[in-house]
Design a protein around this motif. Structure first.
Motif, PDB file in Angstrom:
ATOM      1  N   SER A   1       0.846  -1.221  -0.144  1.00 33.39           N
ATOM      2  CA  SER A   1       0.067  -0.018   0.003  1.00 33.39           C
ATOM      3  C   SER A   1       0.746   1.160  -0.030  1.00 33.39           C
ATOM      4  O   SER A   1       2.095   1.034   0.306  1.00 33.39           O
TER       5      SER A   1
ATOM      6  N   VAL B   1      -1.753  -1.285  -7.095  1.00 33.26           N
ATOM      7  CA  VAL B   1      -0.880  -0.285  -6.411  1.00 33.26           C
ATOM      8  C   VAL B   1       0.388  -0.238  -7.039  1.00 33.26           C
ATOM      9  O   VAL B   1       0.873   1.126  -6.955  1.00 33.26           O
TER      10      VAL B   1
ATOM     11  N   GLU C   1      -5.650   5.399  -4.596  1.00 34.45           N
ATOM     12  CA  GLU C   1      -5.787   4.653  -3.502  1.00 34.45           C
ATOM     13  C   GLU C   1      -6.215   5.076  -2.194  1.00 34.45           C
ATOM     14  O   GLU C   1      -5.826   6.283  -2.126  1.00 34.45           O
TER      15      GLU C   1
ATOM     16  N   SER D   1      -8.357   4.718   1.876  1.00 34.04           N
ATOM     17  CA  SER D   1      -8.996   3.991   2.728  1.00 34.04           C
ATOM     18  C   SER D   1      -9.560   4.740   3.699  1.00 34.04           C
ATOM     19  O   SER D   1      -9.317   6.075   3.773  1.00 34.04           O
TER      20      SER D   1
ATOM     21  N   ASN E   1     -10.753  -0.064   2.139  1.00 33.26           N
ATOM     22  CA  ASN E   1      -9.858   0.347   1.295  1.00 33.26           C
ATOM     23  C   ASN E   1     -10.000  -0.125  -0.074  1.00 33.26           C
ATOM     24  O   ASN E   1     -10.693  -1.170  -0.264  1.00 33.26           O
TER      25      ASN E   1
ATOM     26  N   ALA F   1      -8.200   0.420  -4.302  1.00 37.03           N
ATOM     27  CA  ALA F   1      -7.118   0.933  -5.311  1.00 37.03           C
ATOM     28  C   ALA F   1      -7.748   0.759  -6.564  1.00 37.03           C
ATOM     29  O   ALA F   1      -8.324  -0.318  -6.956  1.00 37.03           O
TER      30      ALA F   1
END
Length: 914
Positions: free
Chosen positions: A10, A124, A547, A549, A565, A567
Motif C-alpha cells: 500500500s 498499487v 488508492e 482508505s 480500502n 485502489a
C-alpha cells in the motif's frame, strides 16, 4: 505507539504489517542472513511461500535461452514473470532475456529488510504484480562502517564459496547531507560434475506408458540406444555395428529394451557427466546521496550496479543419423571400404555422441545498472509527495561453446584423397575458394578426430540482449479530511515508462549457411543446438492510479475498528491498449487483539519484451515421440508474438491477524488465497505437445504445431517429428491455485530464560493447483505432485505442505539459531495422464526435513561477530525423481524442491563500526 511507515502493499502509512489490508511479511535482513548465510535470495527461497524458484542451487536444466545461474524468485509456483521485484518501492528493470529479475544483483549489505506481499497488487504498483511483490528496502539512515567476509563448502569438498563486502554511511552539514556506499563480491565454484552426487551413476529412467498393462516403473542403468561415443552405423552392409576404435568394428549390444529408444546395459551410452550446479561470480556496487533542502523537502540520487557471471558444462554434442559417410573416405578401415565396394553402397549414415569434442559450455554474463534521481517532501503537515526518474540498463552476453556447425561437419566428413595423396575435404577440390580452411574429420572411433578438425567443426553461439528502462513518476499521499471514525487516507499519482529490447547474435536461423558444393548436409543452420536471430522492439506505458482508505467505525463495543480500502489503476500500453486494474477490501477489528481482512483484486501481467519481440529462434531438443516410439532430437522453432494480450488474474484473499494483550510477544496470522489466471502467456514444451497430441488421438489443436514427414497413420521411425513450433508465446489456458498461509511468532520475556528467545513458524498449504492447456484438453490437478506443466515449461513440484520452524536464542555474547524446514511428500504425474498407473510405489517421492543451524559470537569490546553455519545438518540426500526421457541428461532429482548440495558449512565474520 508504533511509528507509521509505508509498508509494501500500500502507498498509505500503517503501523506495521500486522495492520496491513493484505498479507505482508516484513523480514529483517539480519534474520535472513542467519538462515542462509550464502545470500539473501537463498534465504527467501527457504520460505514456504516461495516454490520452484530458478536458483543457482536447483541444478541444471537443458535450456540455452536463459542463463544457467542466478536467483529468480517464484511465489506460489506461478512463475518469476508474475512476481514484481522492487528496490525501495520502485520497479527494477529485468535482468535477463525473459524479462525477469536476478535478485543476486540486488544490493545486500545495506539492506534493512525485505517486504513480501503475498497477494496481487497491480492496482498499487502496476502490471506484473500478480502473485505478489518482493520489495528490497535499503537502510537509508545507516551511518558508520559495516563489513563481512565468509567462506563455505559442502561436506564433499565442492561448491566452494567466498563472499565479502564493505559499506559506509556518513552524515554531513548538520545531518542535511547523507551518503551511502557499498561494494560486494561473491564467488562460488558450483558442482562441476553430476557424479559428485549419488543419483547420477545409476542411469535412472521412469519408463512405461502408465496403463495397467504397462505401468510406469523405475529402471536403472538405462542408456541411449543406437548411438555410441565412437559411432554407430545405421545403414549399409555394416548396419548395427559400432566403431570401437578407428580400425575396429563390433556388433552393437542392444542390452535389454527399456522402451522409447532406450536400453538397459549393453553398448548404449549416456549424455556425459556434465555439471550439476553452475559456477557463479557476482560483483555489486551501490551508492546513494541525499540532501535536505529544508525541513520539508529533500533530493536524492541513487545508483546500483551489479554484474554476474555463470558457467557450466551442460552436456555432450551429438548427431543422430545425420552424418553421411561416403564410400572412398580414406579414414575408413580397409575392410569397411571393401564391403561398401562389394555391395555397391555409395554411403551410409552414422549416429554419435561426441564425447571427444568436449562438453557444450553455457557461459553467461549479466550487467545491470539502475539509476534513480528524485525529490520528496511534505506540505500542509498532512501530505507527502515524491517525484523520480529511473534509468535501467541491463546487458546479457550469452555464449554456448563447443557446438558443432552442421555445414562444417558435412564438409569435414566428406574426406577424399587429392592428386598428391593427401587427405583433404572434397569441397576444396570441387569448389576451390570455398571452405579452404576445412580440416578433414576422422569420426571413426572415440579419440580419432584431430584437435584441428574439432576446432573446424565446432564454434560458439553468441547472443547479446540489452534491456533499457526509462521511467518517470509522481505521487502524492495524505489525509484530505477526517470523519468521526478517524482520518481518511489517500494516495494518487501517475507514471510513464518506456522499455526496449535489442538482441543480436551470430546464429540467425533465418539466414541459412551456404552449403553449395558440400555433400551430405543434414542442416543449414549455423549451429547444432542453439540458433538465435535479432530483435528490436519497445513499448511505452502510461499509468494513473489512486488508492484510499476510509475508517467507518471506531471504538465501538462490537467494532474496535472497521475500515474500507481500495485502489484503481489505469494502464495504457502501446501494444495491447488500455486496461483497468483494481483492488477492494476491508479490515475489521471486533476487538483490539483480532484483525480480520478481505481483499479482492483484478490484476494483469503484461507481455514481456521477449514475449513480444523475440527473434526467430531454432534450437535442437530431445523428444520422446509416442507415435513412432522413437526418442530423438528435433528442431524447436518460434519467435516473438506482437499480438499478445495481457494475462488477467482474479485474486481473493481473506484472513486474520491475532496479537493478544493477554500474551505479549505472540502474533498469529492465517490467510486464504485464490488466484485464477486466464489468457496465460506461455509456450508449450515439445514433449507436452506430442504427448497431448497423442492422448487426444491426434485431434487436439496442438497437433498443428508438429511437423512430420508423413501423416500420423504412419507410425514407422521415419515419421519422427522434424520440427515443433514450441518457442512462440501465445495466450493459452489458465492456472488456478488455492491455499492458505500461516505465520506465528512468539518473543519470550528476557528475564524468564536469562536471554532472548524468539520462536517463529510459517507454513503454506496448497489446496489446489489446476492447469489447463486451453486447447480442449483436461484440467489437471498438480497439488501434491511433481511433473511437467502444460502452460509452463516446468511446473516443478507442488507439495501440499511446506513449513519452517525457527528458534533464535540470544544471550550475550552468544546467539544460537536453529531452523527446521519441512517439505511434504509428492507423487509423480506421468506426462498428461492424471490417472496413470505406477508399479511398486514408484509414484511416491518421500517427504523431507532439513535442519539448519547458526552459532554467533560477538566480541564484547566491539560490534564484531564471528559465525558458523551448517545448512542441511544431517546431510539429507534428495530422493530420486527419474525423468521420463534421456537418462543422465537431467539429474534425476527435484532440484526446485529438494536440496542437491547436501551438508554445507559456512564460516564468517561480520562487523559494524561508528
Amino acid at each position: 505507539m508504533l511509528e507509521e511507515v509505508v509498508v509494501t502493499g500500500s502507498r498509505l502509512k500503517q503501523a506495521d504489517e500486522f495492520v496491513a489490508p493484505i498479507p505482508v511479511a516484513m523480514m529483517r535482513a539480519e534474520d535472513l542472513r542467519r538462515s542462509a548465510p550464502t545470500s539473501i535470495a537463498d534465504a527467501l527461497n527457504q520460505k514456504p511461500v516461495f516454490a520452484n524458484s530458478l536458483s543457482n542451487n536447483n541444478g541444471t536444466e537443458v535450456d540455452f535461452t536463459q542463463q544457467a545461474g542466478g536467483n529468480f524468485l517464484n511465489m506460489r509456483s506461478l512463475g518469476p514473470e508474475r512476481l514484481l521485484v522492487l528496490l525501495d518501492g520502485r520497479r527494477v528493470p529485468p535482468t535477463n532475456a525473459n524479462g525477469i529479475v536476478d535478485v543476486n544483483l540486488m544490493p545486500q549489505l545495506l539492506l534493512e529488510r525485505v517486504d513480501v506481499v503475498k497477494a496481487g497488487v497491480s492496482a498499487v504498483y502496476g502490471a506484473d504484480a500478480v502473485s505478489g511483490v518482493v520489495n528490497y528496502v535499503i537502510d537509508k539512515d545507516f551511518t558508520g562502517w559495516r563489513g563481512y567476509a565468509q567462506g563455505g563448502e559442502s561436506s564433499r569438498g565442492d561448491n566452494e564459496m567466498f563472499a565479502a563486502g564493505l559499506a559506509w554511511g556518513g552524515s554531513f552539514q548538520n545531518d542535511r547531507l547523507h551518503v551511502l556506499l557499498s561494494v560486494e563480491h561473491t564467488d562460488s565454484d558450483g558442482i562441476g560434475r553430476k557424479s559428485e552426487r549419488r543419483l547420477h551413476d545409476p542411469g535412472y529412467l521412469l519408463t512405461g506408458s502408465g496403463t495397467a498393462a504397462d505401468p510406469y516403473r523405475v529402471l536403472s542403468d538405462v542408456r541411449q540406444s543406437s548411438v555410441t561415443y565412437g559411432g554407430f552405423i545405421g545403414s549399409g552392409p555394416f548396419a548395427g555395428q559400432h566403431f570401437i576404435d578407428s580400425n575396429t568394428l563390433a556388433p552393437y549390444d542392444p542390452g535389454q529394451p527399456a522402451g522409447r529408444g532406450y536400453q538397459m546395459g549393453g553398448d548404449g551410452v549416456d549424455w556425459g557427466n556434465g555439471g550439476l550446479i553452475p559456477s557463479l561470480e557476482t560483483d555489486s556496487l551501490f551508492g546513494r546521496v541525499s540532501w535536505e533542502i529544508n525541513p520539508n523537502a529533500s533530493v536524492f540520487v541513487q545508483a546500483a550496479y551489479g554484474e554476474s557471471r555463470t558457467e557450466i558444462d551442460n552436456h555432450l554434442d551429438f548427431n543422430f543419423f545425420g552424418m553421411t559417410i561416403f564410400s572412398g573416405n580414406p579414414y575408413l578401415p580397409d575392410f569397411v571400404q571393401q564391403g561398401l565396394t562389394d555391395t555397391g553402397t555409395p554411403a551410409f549414415v552414422m549416429s554419435r555422441i561426441h564425447r571427444d569434442f568436449g562438453f557444450l559450455v553455457n557461459d553467461f554474463r549479466n550487467e545491470a545498472l539502475n539509476l534513480t534521481v528524485g525529490a520528496e517532501g511534505v506540505f500542509a503537515n498532512e501530505w507527502s509527495w515524491d517525484i523520480y526518474y529511473t534509468y535501467g540498463d541491463v546487458e546479457m552476453d550469452g555464449r554456448v561453446h563447443n557446438q558443432t556447425q552442421p555445414v562444417n561437419v558435412a564438409a569435414a566428413l566428406d574426406a577424399v584423397l587429392d592428386t598428391n595423396g593427401n587427405i583433404v575435404c572434397n569441397v576444396t577440390l570441387t569448389h576451390p575458394g570455398r571452405f579452404d580452411d576445412c580440416v578433414p574429420l576422422n569420426i571413426f572411433g572415440e579419440g580419432s578426430p584431430s584437435q584441428a578438425a574439432i576446432d573446424f567443426v565446432t564454434g560458439t553461439t553468441i547472443f547479446l540482449v540489452e534491456h533499457d528502462l526509462n521511467e518517470v513518476g509522481v505521487a502524492f499521499s495524505g489525509s484530505p479530511l477526517t470523519v468521526p471514525a478517524g482520518p481518511v487516507q489517500t494516495a494518487f499519482g501517475a507514471s510513464h515508462r518506456r522499455l526496449s529490447i535489442r538482441q543480436t547474435g551470430n546464429s540467425d536461423p533465418s539466414q541459412p549457411v551456404d552449403a553449395t558444393g558440400i555433400r551430405g548436409v543434414y542442416s543449414t543452420l549455423p549451429f547444432s543446438v542453439g540458433n538465435y536471430g535479432s530483435a528490436d522492439g519497445s513499448v511505452e506505458v502510461d499509468e494513473f492510479f489512486a488508492e484510499g482508505s476510509v475508517p467507518v467505525l471506531a471504538d465501538r463495543a462490537w467494532a474496535y475498528s472497521l475500515e474500507l480500502n481500495g485502489a484503481v489503476r489505469y494502464i495504457d500500453h502501446s501494444t495491447f491498449g488500455g486496461e483497468t486494474v483494481w483492488k477492494l477490501g476491508f479490515t475489521y477489528e471486533p476487538f483490539a487483539d483480532l484483525r480480520l481482512r478481505f481483499t479482492r483484486s483484478a490484476d494483469i501481467r503484461a507481455p514481456s519484451l521477449f514475449n513480444l519481440f523475440a527473434s526467430t529462434q531454432q534450437i535442437i531438443a530431445p523428444v520422446s515421440d509416442p507415435l513412432t516410439g522413437v526418442s530423438g532430437i528435433t528442431a524447436q522453432i518460434g519467435g516473438g508474438n506482437p499480438n499478445l494480450n495481457p494475462e488477467s488474474a482474479d485474486t481473493v484473499s481473506f484472513g486474520l491477524g491475532y496479537r493478544p494483550n493477554w500474551l505479549p510477544g505472540l502474533t498469529l496470522s492465517v490467510d486464504y488465497y485464490d488466484i485464477e489466471i486466464t489468457d496465460a502467456i506461455n509456450t508449450v514444451n515439445s514433449q507436452t505437445i506430442v504427448d497431448v497430441c497423442h492422448a487426444s488421438g491426434y485431434t487436439d489443436p496442438l497437433c498443428d504445431l508438429v511437423t512430420r514427414p508423413f501423416p500420423v497413420s504412419n507410425t514407422t521411425p521415419e515419421n519422427f517429428p522434424t520440427a515443433i513450433a514450441s518457442l512462440t508465446s501465445i495466450n493459452i489456458g489458465f492456472l488456478r491455485t488455492k491455499g492458505f498461509d500461516i505465520e506465528a511468532a512468539y518473543q519470550f520475556e528476557p528475564d524468564r530464560l536469562g536471554g532472548n528467545l524468539h520462536i517463529s513458524a510459517s507454513a503454506n498449504h496448497v489446496s489446489s493447483f489446476e492447469v489447463n492447456n486451453g486447447t480442449g484438453g483436461p484440467t489437471l490437478e498438480f497439488e501434491g505432485v511433481y511433473g511437467p506443466g502444460l502452460v509452463r515449461k516446468s511446473l516443478g513440484g507442488l507439495p501440499e505442505w511446506r513449513a519452517n520452524l525457527v528458534l533464535t536464542y540470544e544471550r550475550a555474547p552468544w546467539t544460537f539459531f536453529v531452523q527446521e524446514r519441512f517439505i511434504d511428500s509428492l507423487d509423480r504425474i506421468g506426462g498428461v495422464q492424471p490417472n496413470a498407473v505406477y508399479a511398486d510405489g514408484s509414484n511416491h517421492i518421500e517427504s523431507m526435513l532439513y535442519t539448519d543451524i547458526t552459532v554467533e559470537f560477538e566480541f564484547p569490546a566491539a560490534e564484531v561477530r564471528v559465525f558458523a553455519s551448517v545448512n542441511n545438518l544431517f546431510d539429507k540426500d534428495a530422493p530420486p525423481v527419474p525423468s521420463t526421457s534421456f537418462p543422465n541428461l537431467y539429474y534425476p532429482a527435484a532440484g526446485s524442491v529438494h536440496d542437491l548440495v547436501g551438508r554445507y558449512f559456512t564460516l564468517g565474520i561480520r562487523g559494524s563500526f561508528d
